[in-house]
Scaffold this active site. Structure first.
Site: not given
Ligand code: ADP
Length: 185
Positions: A16, A38-40
């Site tokens: 994470d 998501g990650v944002d």
């Molecule tokens: P984008 O809009 O750029 O596609 P996302 O957040 O939807 O961004 O996804 C980008 C990647 O980040 C995906 O592989 C998702 O599984 C991953 N992700 C989501 N949450 C986390 C986290 N807490 N730490 C690391 N990676 C994450």
């Protein structure tokens, strides 16, 4: 998996990104810089509301109220995160146009790395930019990500770069991609 490139290190791991204690973590942001899914969303949640306040200020003062363009990167403090800084970059939305999207994805990684270097940062971790909600196929995105990072490390004394992947599946895809990239250099 960890390799050495020109005195720098590059490591792939599963985890994470909000828990990582590298000096900087990279956020796969959207152009509003106001957070999202998501990650944002996870980064904004863990950093606390001061992060969105600083992002608002950047939008108003540095971007004249405009969105951050695809491929560009900006830096903020990390607030409640273990990381001191967050580098926010906007990856491309996959629309099937590999040529334009691959150049924009490369820009996202390269602008993030250059911004980190300019700020004296020596350790940074990336998520898999664009391969979630933005639908970029991870098999293609992983090759671009790792090719860009390896080339940057070949040309710079930087420090440590990691990729924090969110699933075993992504980790295996990136591992295969890294082997392919290393065979070509
Ligand atoms: P984008 O809009 O750029 O596609 P996302 O957040 O939807 O961004 O996804 C980008 C990647 O980040 C995906 O592989 C998702 O599984 C991953 N992700 C989501 N949450 C986390 C986290 N807490 N730490 C690391 N990676 C994450």
């Amino acid at each position: 998996m960890k390799i050495e490139v020109n005195g720098n290190s590059l490591e792939l791991m599963i985890g994470d990104i909000t828990k990582q204690s590298t000096e900087a973590i990279v956020n796969a942001a959207n152009g509003t810089l106001m957070g999202g899914g998501g990650v944002d969303g996870a980064i904004h949640q863990a950093a606390g509301s001061e992060l969105v306040e600083e992002c608002k200020k950047i939008r108003e003062e540095d971007l004249d109220g405009n969105y951050l363009r695809t491929g560009k990167a900006v830096i903020t403090q990390g607030y409640d995160l273990p990381a001191k800084f967050v580098i926010h970059t906007v990856g491309p939305v996959w629309d099937g146009n590999n040529q334009v999207a691959s150049e924009q994805l490369e820009e996202s990684y390269l602008n993030s790395l250059n911004l980190a270097k300019e700020n004296g940062i020596t350790s940074i971790t990336f998520p898999s930019i664009s391969t979630g909600v933005y639908r970029y196929p991870v098999q293609l995105a992983s090759v671009i990500a790792l090719h860009t990072i390896v080339e940057f490390l070949q040309n710079n004394r930087f420090g440590d770069v990691t990729m924090t992947l969110f699933s075993e599946r992504d980790y295996q895809v990136y591992k295969k991609a890294l082997k392919g990239v290393l065979e070509k250099i």
